[in-house]
Design an enzyme around this catalytic site. Sequence first.
Site, PDB file in Angstrom:
ATOM      1  N   LEU A 156      38.387  45.310  32.289  1.00  0.00           N
ATOM      2  CA  LEU A 156      38.668  46.582  32.506  1.00  0.00           C
ATOM      3  C   LEU A 156      38.967  46.787  33.980  1.00  0.00           C
ATOM      4  O   LEU A 156      37.818  47.249  34.598  1.00  0.00           O
ATOM      5  CB  LEU A 156      37.863  47.636  31.616  1.00  0.00           C
ATOM      6  CG  LEU A 156      38.308  49.089  31.953  1.00  0.00           C
ATOM      7  CD1 LEU A 156      39.752  49.229  30.829  1.00  0.00           C
ATOM      8  CD2 LEU A 156      37.332  49.780  30.948  1.00  0.00           C
ATOM      9  N   HIS A 157      40.035  46.690  34.806  1.00  0.00           N
ATOM     10  CA  HIS A 157      40.109  46.350  36.038  1.00  0.00           C
ATOM     11  C   HIS A 157      39.790  47.697  36.937  1.00  0.00           C
ATOM     12  O   HIS A 157      39.001  47.709  37.586  1.00  0.00           O
ATOM     13  CB  HIS A 157      41.279  45.547  36.397  1.00  0.00           C
ATOM     14  CG  HIS A 157      41.925  44.500  35.503  1.00  0.00           C
ATOM     15  ND1 HIS A 157      41.199  43.235  36.125  1.00  0.00           N
ATOM     16  CD2 HIS A 157      42.592  44.205  34.645  1.00  0.00           C
ATOM     17  CE1 HIS A 157      41.564  42.468  35.340  1.00  0.00           C
ATOM     18  NE2 HIS A 157      42.504  42.751  34.283  1.00  0.00           N
TER      19      HIS A 157
END
Length: 314
Positions: A243-244
């Site tokens: 989940l950047h």
Amino acid sequence: MSNARKIIIDTDPGQDDAAAIMLAFGSPEEIDLLGITTVAGNVPLSLTARNARIICELCNRTDVKVFAGAERPVARPLVTAEHVHGKTGLDGPALAEPTMPLQEQGAVDFIIETLLAEKEGTVTLCTLGPLTNIALALTKAPEIAPRVRELVMMGGGFFEGGNITPAAEFNVYVDPEAAEIVFRSGIPIVMMPLDVTHRVLTHKARVQKIREIGSPAAIAMAEMLEFFERFDIEKYGTDGGPLHDPTVIAYLLRPELFTGRDCNVEIETTSALTAGMTVVDWWQVTGRKHNAKVMRHIDDEGFFDLLTERLARI
């Protein structure tokens, strides 16, 4: 909100961009969101401008203005990532078309105008996509560089390598010339590379906690993550995908979750094999001047606790 940190989010939504924007929306005492600027990246500009407004409406934040920016990189054709994010960029939930207007002013002019109007050193730029808008603003008005408090970006990689090519992370790969302008601007940069974001995985239990919040925004986010993670689960063989982008906002809220060091970062723009590579002098072997604080580790449980808590506030 006088004590809240003033930010501009520059973004190419993207399910993980949506999570970052929602994290900001859930933190009004700490984050004063001056506006959202959109750029072509994960999907073309028409869709990123649409998606930003969908997220605002989903979170009942139609007071936040959205500005469309660059529709192509500084010097090369646009590369997009529908294979990851789906044809809309927000595939997963059923989402209504936005009704709030897109601002007539362009993103680049909004960034310049805001930085010149606000007190010097008070506005943080939070970049979640290619750096095209920021580079264009710096080129048009170089006097804004010393006015930026900090630029916190999701982009790059070093020990972790790349995710769009073996050497390059997507956001930098799409517009390496823009990244080079930004990294040479003198703006204080905090870089959230793949080395950090690959440690925050959307495990099924974590997504379920978000779903159990029960609000329309949280349910939509859970459905986005379930769609978004399918590509990375297949690619990396993990329970959930990275989940950047929310790591950028999390850093503003809880910097103690992260560890890193000051480094020199150079951007490769000429090699066909390694274009978009962030050449990070982690071991300080070049003697080149530091130009970024590069993060390497994150407390992933603390990160997801923060994200879930703030989504519950929306």
